[in-house]
Design a protein around this motif. Structure first.
Motif, mmCIF file in Angstrom:
data_model
loop_
_atom_site.group_PDB
_atom_site.id
_atom_site.type_symbol
_atom_site.label_atom_id
_atom_site.label_comp_id
_atom_site.label_asym_id
_atom_site.label_seq_id
_atom_site.Cartn_x
_atom_site.Cartn_y
_atom_site.Cartn_z
ATOM 1 N N ILE A 44 50.533 58.680 97.513
ATOM 2 C CA ILE A 44 50.556 57.878 96.285
ATOM 3 C C ILE A 44 49.825 58.623 95.167
ATOM 4 O O ILE A 44 50.299 58.701 94.027
ATOM 5 N N ILE A 45 48.676 59.171 95.498
ATOM 6 C CA ILE A 45 47.895 59.928 94.510
ATOM 7 C C ILE A 45 48.677 61.142 94.058
ATOM 8 O O ILE A 45 48.768 61.424 92.852
ATOM 9 N N TRP A 46 49.275 61.863 94.991
ATOM 10 C CA TRP A 46 50.021 63.078 94.652
ATOM 11 C C TRP A 46 51.192 62.772 93.718
ATOM 12 O O TRP A 46 51.420 63.471 92.736
ATOM 13 N N LYS A 47 51.928 61.715 94.008
ATOM 14 C CA LYS A 47 53.079 61.358 93.175
ATOM 15 C C LYS A 47 52.639 60.991 91.760
ATOM 16 O O LYS A 47 53.292 61.340 90.774
ATOM 17 N N THR A 48 51.523 60.288 91.656
ATOM 18 C CA THR A 48 50.994 59.912 90.339
ATOM 19 C C THR A 48 50.583 61.147 89.555
ATOM 20 O O THR A 48 50.918 61.287 88.364
ATOM 21 N N ILE A 49 49.877 62.065 90.205
ATOM 22 C CA ILE A 49 49.400 63.276 89.547
ATOM 23 C C ILE A 49 50.564 64.148 89.110
ATOM 24 O O ILE A 49 50.555 64.724 88.032
ATOM 25 N N ARG A 50 51.575 64.250 89.947
ATOM 26 C CA ARG A 50 52.732 65.085 89.606
ATOM 27 C C ARG A 50 53.381 64.621 88.307
ATOM 28 O O ARG A 50 53.797 65.456 87.472
ATOM 29 N N GLN A 51 53.445 63.323 88.098
ATOM 30 C CA GLN A 51 54.038 62.806 86.861
ATOM 31 C C GLN A 51 53.245 63.246 85.643
ATOM 32 O O GLN A 51 53.820 63.623 84.611
ATOM 33 N N TYR A 52 51.930 63.216 85.750
ATOM 34 C CA TYR A 52 51.077 63.612 84.627
ATOM 35 C C TYR A 52 51.116 65.118 84.396
ATOM 36 O O TYR A 52 51.263 65.590 83.263
ATOM 37 N N ILE A 53 50.958 65.901 85.459
ATOM 38 C CA ILE A 53 50.877 67.353 85.321
ATOM 39 C C ILE A 53 52.206 67.940 84.862
ATOM 40 O O ILE A 53 52.237 68.949 84.153
ATOM 41 N N SER A 54 53.309 67.322 85.251
ATOM 42 C CA SER A 54 54.618 67.828 84.806
ATOM 43 C C SER A 54 54.743 67.727 83.294
ATOM 44 O O SER A 54 55.417 68.548 82.654
ATOM 45 N N ARG A 55 54.085 66.736 82.699
ATOM 46 C CA ARG A 55 54.117 66.569 81.245
ATOM 47 C C ARG A 55 53.014 67.368 80.543
ATOM 48 O O ARG A 55 53.175 67.796 79.411
ATOM 49 N N ALA A 56 51.893 67.547 81.219
ATOM 50 C CA ALA A 56 50.739 68.229 80.607
ATOM 51 C C ALA A 56 50.054 69.110 81.650
ATOM 52 O O ALA A 56 49.039 68.718 82.230
ATOM 53 N N PRO A 57 50.594 70.311 81.893
ATOM 54 C CA PRO A 57 50.038 71.209 82.911
ATOM 55 C C PRO A 57 48.575 71.590 82.676
ATOM 56 O O PRO A 57 47.862 71.902 83.628
ATOM 57 N N THR A 58 48.129 71.562 81.418
ATOM 58 C CA THR A 58 46.746 71.956 81.130
ATOM 59 C C THR A 58 45.731 70.968 81.706
ATOM 60 O O THR A 58 44.535 71.275 81.777
ATOM 61 N N LEU A 59 46.212 69.808 82.140
ATOM 62 C CA LEU A 59 45.313 68.837 82.757
ATOM 63 C C LEU A 59 44.774 69.336 84.101
ATOM 64 O O LEU A 59 43.762 68.845 84.584
ATOM 65 N N ALA A 60 45.440 70.314 84.691
ATOM 66 C CA ALA A 60 44.972 70.847 85.973
ATOM 67 C C ALA A 60 43.567 71.426 85.816
ATOM 68 O O ALA A 60 42.675 71.162 86.631
ATOM 69 N N ALA A 61 43.359 72.215 84.772
ATOM 70 C CA ALA A 61 42.035 72.791 84.519
ATOM 71 C C ALA A 61 41.019 71.694 84.231
ATOM 72 O O ALA A 61 39.864 71.761 84.669
ATOM 73 N N ALA A 62 41.459 70.658 83.516
ATOM 74 C CA ALA A 62 40.564 69.556 83.162
ATOM 75 C C ALA A 62 40.105 68.800 84.406
ATOM 76 O O ALA A 62 38.931 68.420 84.523
ATOM 77 N N MET A 63 41.002 68.592 85.350
ATOM 78 C CA MET A 63 40.648 67.851 86.556
ATOM 79 C C MET A 63 39.741 68.676 87.470
ATOM 80 O O MET A 63 38.837 68.149 88.111
ATOM 81 N N LEU A 64 40.001 69.971 87.513
ATOM 82 C CA LEU A 64 39.159 70.857 88.310
ATOM 83 C C LEU A 64 37.740 70.868 87.756
ATOM 84 O O LEU A 64 36.756 70.787 88.506
ATOM 85 N N ARG A 65 37.633 70.924 86.450
ATOM 86 C CA ARG A 65 36.320 70.921 85.792
ATOM 87 C C ARG A 65 35.597 69.594 86.013
ATOM 88 O O ARG A 65 34.399 69.560 86.282
ATOM 89 N N MET A 66 36.325 68.484 85.949
ATOM 90 C CA MET A 66 35.717 67.176 86.147
ATOM 91 C C MET A 66 35.145 67.043 87.560
ATOM 92 O O MET A 66 34.047 66.514 87.756
ATOM 93 N N HIS A 67 35.885 67.534 88.532
ATOM 94 C CA HIS A 67 35.433 67.487 89.928
ATOM 95 C C HIS A 67 34.163 68.316 90.092
ATOM 96 O O HIS A 67 33.201 67.886 90.751
ATOM 97 N N PHE A 68 34.140 69.487 89.489
ATOM 98 C CA PHE A 68 32.958 70.352 89.547
ATOM 99 C C PHE A 68 31.749 69.655 88.928
ATOM 100 O O PHE A 68 30.656 69.634 89.501
ATOM 101 N N HIS A 69 31.941 69.060 87.760
ATOM 102 C CA HIS A 69 30.848 68.376 87.072
ATOM 103 C C HIS A 69 30.359 67.170 87.871
ATOM 104 O O HIS A 69 29.165 66.848 87.854
ATOM 105 N N ASP A 70 31.259 66.522 88.563
ATOM 106 C CA ASP A 70 30.855 65.381 89.388
ATOM 107 C C ASP A 70 29.974 65.841 90.542
ATOM 108 O O ASP A 70 28.915 65.261 90.798
#
Length: 330
Positions: A44-70
């Motif tokens: 479920i999580i993967w399908k949701t993320i795929r919809q977002y990243i397909s429209r805005a691939p630069t979000l991948a870097a943003a999510m990686l950074r958020m996880h690191f900061h957390d």
């Protein structure tokens, strides 16, 4: 002298207790943790993320950074997702986190999972899975994400200010901050490779261009040709707080080794990037990565990410499972 010795012994004993406790908690994480309580959670999580990243691939870097900061501030417990309240300024409102984005993506994943399995999947696990899936979707590395994290109830902006590695960190500061999280010098170098898909605001490094030592000078460790190009085409003013610059020019959309190649050419944007070449050990790791294969780097990155995702996790009865990622349960 005797007092100092006793103090050192007590500190080492305390550190040992903390590390052992953290190790025990990390062991509670496992693959398929939600198999019996929310079987489809990860898909479920993967399908949701795929919809977002397909429209805005630069979000991948943003999510990686958020996880690191957390993970670097208050365990990998989703504390970076919490909103500030009238009597508390949360991590996400601390200066280093003001440029974080993608919170709506986390909320969408949480809503989708809650619809299927209410009150089961933690926001901390969702953030860890989202970071992995987002990077994987842009053909970056894939790493295992054992789950079972619990959500924290505390989020302090003051901690983000002191526990996140700043862009001006020296190599000694970086080594200390990473070792304090149980991460090695090799992990430091490998995880810095995430900058291959990242961007930065000019304000994070403009002092290197315009006022490095306070007398209007330029950082001599930054390649002069690169610095001139940045001044002419990107950061045209020392007061530019809005322009974004690719940390891996020409290769931002590809998870590859070019970031490390740039470091060896003195073209890392941050002082902390350049710092990686000032230590014999870290520079040697960089050279090994550049001389090796992309496959090897991706495998090393995956290993370090899984290691980072286990930092000081809350498990068992610790913390809670938030109903909404931005708010603690009432």
């Amino acid at each position: 002298m005797a007092i100092q010795k006793v103090g050192s012994v007590l500190f080492l004993q305390f550190l040992l207790v903390v590390l052992v406790s953290d190790s025990i908690n990390a062991q509670y994480l496992r693959q398929g943790y939600y198999k019996n309580t929310c079987l489809d959670a990860e898909s479920i999580i993967w399908k949701t993320i795929r919809q977002y990243i397909s429209r805005a691939p630069t979000l991948a870097a943003a999510m990686l950074r958020m996880h690191f900061h957390d993970c670097f501030v208050r365990r990998c417990d989703g504390s970076v997702l919490l909103k500030s309240t009238s009597n508390n300024q949360a991590e996400k409102d601390a200066t280093p986190n003001l440029s974080l984005r993608g919170f709506d993506l986390i909320d969408a994943a949480k809503s989708a999972v809650e619809y299927k399995c209410p009150g089961v999947v933690s926001c901390a696990d969702i953030l860890a899975l989202v970071a992995r899936d987002a990077v994987s979707i842009i053909n970056g590395p894939f790493w295992e994400v054992p789950t079972g994290r619990r959500d924290g109830r505390v989020s302090l902006a003051s901690e983000a200010l002191t526990k996140l590695p700043p862009p001006f960190a020296s190599i000694s500061q970086l080594k200390l901050m990473f070792s304090g999280k149980g991460l090695s010098v090799k992990d430091l170098v490998v995880l810095s490779g995430a900058h291959t898909i990242g961007v930065s605001h000019c304000s994070s490094f403009s002092n290197r261009l315009y006022n490095f030592t306070g007398v209007g000078d330029q950082d001599p460790s930054l390649d002069s040709e690169y610095a001139a190009n940045l001044k002419t085409n990107k950061c045209k003013s020392p007061n530019d707080n809005t322009t974004k610059v690719e940390m891996d020019p020409g290769s931002r959309g590809t998870f590859d080794l070019s970031y490390f190649t740039l470091l060896l050419k003195r073209r890392g944007l941050f002082e902390s990037d350049a710092a990686l070449t000032t230590s014999t050990t870290t520079k040697s790791f960089i050279q090994q990565l550049v001389q090796g294969s992309l496959k090897d780097f991706l495998a090393e990155f995956a290993n370090s990410m899984e290691k980072m995702g286990r930092i000081n996790v809350k498990t068992g009865t610790q913390g809670e499972i938030r109903k909404v990622c931005a708010l603690v349960n009432t």
